[in-house]
Design a protein around this motif. Sequence first.
Motif, PDB file in Angstrom:
ATOM      1  N   SER A   1      62.488  51.209   1.114  1.00 36.23           N
ATOM      2  CA  SER A   1      62.059  50.378   2.242  1.00 36.23           C
ATOM      3  C   SER A   1      62.467  48.930   1.980  1.00 36.23           C
ATOM      4  O   SER A   1      62.509  48.484   0.836  1.00 36.23           O
ATOM      5  CB  SER A   1      60.538  50.442   2.398  1.00 36.23           C
ATOM      6  N   VAL A   2      62.757  48.211   3.059  1.00 43.20           N
ATOM      7  CA  VAL A   2      63.111  46.787   2.948  1.00 43.20           C
ATOM      8  C   VAL A   2      61.853  46.010   2.572  1.00 43.20           C
ATOM      9  O   VAL A   2      60.749  46.332   3.030  1.00 43.20           O
ATOM     10  CB  VAL A   2      63.684  46.273   4.294  1.00 43.20           C
ATOM     11  N   LEU A   3      62.007  45.002   1.718  1.00 41.35           N
ATOM     12  CA  LEU A   3      60.865  44.162   1.334  1.00 41.35           C
ATOM     13  C   LEU A   3      60.289  43.473   2.564  1.00 41.35           C
ATOM     14  O   LEU A   3      61.042  43.102   3.472  1.00 41.35           O
ATOM     15  CB  LEU A   3      61.306  43.101   0.324  1.00 41.35           C
ATOM     16  N   PRO A   4      58.962  43.297   2.618  1.00 42.11           N
ATOM     17  CA  PRO A   4      58.331  42.685   3.814  1.00 42.11           C
ATOM     18  C   PRO A   4      58.951  41.336   4.197  1.00 42.11           C
ATOM     19  O   PRO A   4      59.150  41.055   5.380  1.00 42.11           O
ATOM     20  CB  PRO A   4      56.865  42.515   3.391  1.00 42.11           C
ATOM     21  N   GLU A   5      59.285  40.506   3.185  1.00 41.25           N
ATOM     22  CA  GLU A   5      59.847  39.183   3.486  1.00 41.25           C
ATOM     23  C   GLU A   5      61.295  39.236   3.961  1.00 41.25           C
ATOM     24  O   GLU A   5      61.835  38.237   4.445  1.00 41.25           O
ATOM     25  CB  GLU A   5      59.734  38.251   2.268  1.00 41.25           C
TER      26      GLU A   5
END
Length: 202
Positions: free
Chosen positions: A3-7
């Motif tokens: 998953s892509v990092l939240p930031e």
Amino acid sequence: MYSVLPEDRSKHLGEELQGCWDKEVSRAEKDARKPSLTKAIIKCYWKSYVVLGVFTLIEEGTKVIQPIFLGKIINYFENHDPTNAVALHEAYIYATVLTTCTLILAILHHLYFYHVQCAGMRLRVAMCHMIYRKALRLSNVAMGKTTTGQIVNLLSNDVNKFDQVTIFLHFLWAGPLQAIAVTALLWMEIGISCLAGIAVLI
């Protein structure tokens, strides 16, 4: 796929830049001028990018210091005196500083390039978000003037320039400073003759 990092998510980055763009548009309307995307980008990312400038300053400063200590080590071996214990201790200090400089360069160089490429990627993602959002909100009249090819070209080619510009932008100010420092060092070593070599480089 992870998953892509939240930031690093498109929603977060796009809305952040969109907020800065909306403020720039309202400011431009008050001042009766054309809104500037560059100003919006600077307003949004200048703090994180200035921190990366410190990395550049330390790295380029270390590159200038390194040859000075290398010269001192060479000077020690040229004038080697086995009975001079003080000179030997100084040589050990110069060697330690030279090794530390090499270590700092190895660490900072990769840290800088990693973070600066992340900054470029975030800017590119934010711009793609804004372009896509704008494309969805175009009226029928505007869609008649804008081809699909133009939008695809913006998303696939033009935004990639942000990846490249973030890497080398700091060298616009670091380069001249480094040139001045190197010229000063060469002047102390070989005098006015150094200007011929510097002129060729310029």
